[in-house]
Enzyme design. Structure first.
Site, PDB file in Angstrom:
ATOM      1  N   GLY A   8       7.754  30.640 -12.836  1.00 15.19           N
ATOM      2  CA  GLY A   8       8.986  30.557 -12.071  1.00 15.19           C
ATOM      3  C   GLY A   8       9.925  31.687 -12.459  1.00 15.19           C
ATOM      4  O   GLY A   8       9.879  32.184 -13.586  1.00 15.19           O
ATOM      5  N   GLN A  60      17.713  36.392 -13.403  1.00 19.10           N
ATOM      6  CA  GLN A  60      16.887  36.906 -14.509  1.00 19.10           C
ATOM      7  C   GLN A  60      16.502  38.367 -14.300  1.00 19.10           C
ATOM      8  O   GLN A  60      16.099  39.044 -15.245  1.00 19.10           O
ATOM      9  CB  GLN A  60      15.613  36.070 -14.665  1.00 19.10           C
ATOM     10  CG  GLN A  60      15.863  34.646 -15.141  1.00 19.10           C
ATOM     11  CD  GLN A  60      14.554  33.896 -15.286  1.00 19.10           C
ATOM     12  OE1 GLN A  60      14.044  33.331 -14.332  1.00 19.10           O
ATOM     13  NE2 GLN A  60      13.991  33.905 -16.488  1.00 19.10           N
ATOM     14  N   CYS A 119      10.960  30.060 -21.444  1.00 21.27           N
ATOM     15  CA  CYS A 119      11.630  30.817 -20.388  1.00 21.27           C
ATOM     16  C   CYS A 119      11.416  32.305 -20.660  1.00 21.27           C
ATOM     17  O   CYS A 119      11.510  32.745 -21.808  1.00 21.27           O
ATOM     18  CB  CYS A 119      13.122  30.488 -20.414  1.00 21.27           C
ATOM     19  SG  CYS A 119      14.100  31.452 -19.259  1.00 21.27           S
ATOM     20  N   LEU A 120      11.156  33.068 -19.601  1.00 15.76           N
ATOM     21  CA  LEU A 120      10.945  34.512 -19.762  1.00 15.76           C
ATOM     22  C   LEU A 120      12.200  35.193 -20.299  1.00 15.76           C
ATOM     23  O   LEU A 120      12.115  36.259 -20.911  1.00 15.76           O
ATOM     24  CB  LEU A 120      10.534  35.138 -18.428  1.00 15.76           C
ATOM     25  CG  LEU A 120       9.178  34.691 -17.860  1.00 15.76           C
ATOM     26  CD1 LEU A 120       8.987  35.236 -16.449  1.00 15.76           C
ATOM     27  CD2 LEU A 120       8.034  35.118 -18.764  1.00 15.76           C
ATOM     28  N   HIS A 153      14.511  23.856 -13.773  1.00 16.89           N
ATOM     29  CA  HIS A 153      14.733  25.006 -14.659  1.00 16.89           C
ATOM     30  C   HIS A 153      15.304  26.195 -13.872  1.00 16.89           C
ATOM     31  O   HIS A 153      16.263  26.844 -14.315  1.00 16.89           O
ATOM     32  CB  HIS A 153      13.388  25.359 -15.316  1.00 16.89           C
ATOM     33  CG  HIS A 153      13.428  26.521 -16.257  1.00 16.89           C
ATOM     34  ND1 HIS A 153      13.166  26.390 -17.600  1.00 16.89           N
ATOM     35  CD2 HIS A 153      13.681  27.842 -16.051  1.00 16.89           C
ATOM     36  CE1 HIS A 153      13.262  27.589 -18.173  1.00 16.89           C
ATOM     37  NE2 HIS A 153      13.571  28.486 -17.258  1.00 16.89           N
ATOM     38  N   GLU A 154      14.726  26.457 -12.692  1.00 17.67           N
ATOM     39  CA  GLU A 154      15.170  27.628 -11.913  1.00 17.67           C
ATOM     40  C   GLU A 154      16.554  27.392 -11.296  1.00 17.67           C
ATOM     41  O   GLU A 154      17.378  28.309 -11.254  1.00 17.67           O
ATOM     42  CB  GLU A 154      14.144  27.994 -10.835  1.00 17.67           C
ATOM     43  CG  GLU A 154      12.738  28.313 -11.335  1.00 17.67           C
ATOM     44  CD  GLU A 154      12.684  29.255 -12.530  1.00 17.67           C
ATOM     45  OE1 GLU A 154      13.558  30.124 -12.670  1.00 17.67           O
ATOM     46  OE2 GLU A 154      11.750  29.089 -13.348  1.00 17.67           O
ATOM     47  N   HIS A 214      19.125  28.069 -13.768  1.00 16.76           N
ATOM     48  CA  HIS A 214      19.423  29.510 -13.898  1.00 16.76           C
ATOM     49  C   HIS A 214      20.500  29.928 -12.896  1.00 16.76           C
ATOM     50  O   HIS A 214      21.373  30.726 -13.215  1.00 16.76           O
ATOM     51  CB  HIS A 214      18.171  30.348 -13.626  1.00 16.76           C
ATOM     52  CG  HIS A 214      17.320  30.588 -14.834  1.00 16.76           C
ATOM     53  ND1 HIS A 214      17.793  31.194 -15.969  1.00 16.76           N
ATOM     54  CD2 HIS A 214      16.002  30.315 -15.072  1.00 16.76           C
ATOM     55  CE1 HIS A 214      16.815  31.285 -16.868  1.00 16.76           C
ATOM     56  NE2 HIS A 214      15.726  30.751 -16.349  1.00 16.76           N
TER      57      HIS A 214
HETATM   58 ZN    ZN Z   1      13.891  30.494 -17.233  1.00 16.79          ZN
END
Ligand code: ZN
Length: 170
Positions: A51, A56, A98-99, A140-141, A144
């Site tokens: 995701g 991000q 998370c990236l 999660h997204e 963000h």
């Molecule tokens: Zn994330």
């Protein structure tokens, strides 16, 4: 048709203020939005991740890409503009990463089932009844887009430990 060039986008990490900002609503889904989505998918697959949210990659707008198959199955690819969680049900606690928060994995409690609504790149309304991992990724997204990271769900003690680990690593 010639494939447009894809760009690998830079994924920003914890500490960058863009990640704590509320992202703006997308008013027009235009070619720019579509190009960004394509580059986000490319970047997400290459990372690899399941995701990605536009903030991000330094675009503070409400756009997310999700693909539990990480590029293996086109049918699993989801691109949503202005996604909203309409309802939640149950809960599940699983380790999450998370990236934008590299090298940290912590258990986070999330709803087990969610109803999500958003808009496709064609401007059509799309609804999803998701559970388990997909429900988790949606939450999660969307977090963000609201300037929230998964570590914000941790207890103050665990959050501090995670922050220390992040500082050491960067
Ligand atoms: Zn994330």
């Amino acid at each position: 048709m010639i494939e447009k060039h894809l760009t690998l986008l830079e994924i920003i990490t914890y500490g960058n203020p863009i990640l704590t900002r509320r992202a703006a609503e997308i008013k027009d889904i235009d070619q720019k939005t579509a190009d960004l989505a394509r580059n986000m998918i490319y970047t997400m697959h290459r990372a690899p991740g399941i995701g990605l949210a536009a903030p991000q990659v330094k675009e503070s707008i409400r756009l997310i890409t999700v693909d539990l198959s990480v590029g293996e199955d086109e049918k699993e690819l989801i691109i949503l503009a202005n996604p909203e969680i309409l309802s939640v049900e149950g809960e599940e606690t699983l380790e999450e990463g998370c990236l934008s928060v590299p090298n940290i994995a912590e258990k986070v409690t999330r709803p087990f089932r969610v109803q999500v609504r958003g808009w496709t790149l064609d401007g059509k309304e799309a609804r999803f009844d998701a559970e388990g991992l997909l429900a988790r990724v949606f939450c999660h997204e969307v977090d963000h887009l609201n300037g929230k990271l998964f570590i914000d769900h941790l207890s103050p003690l665990k959050k501090n430990l995670a922050k220390k680990k992040l500082k050491k690593a960067n």
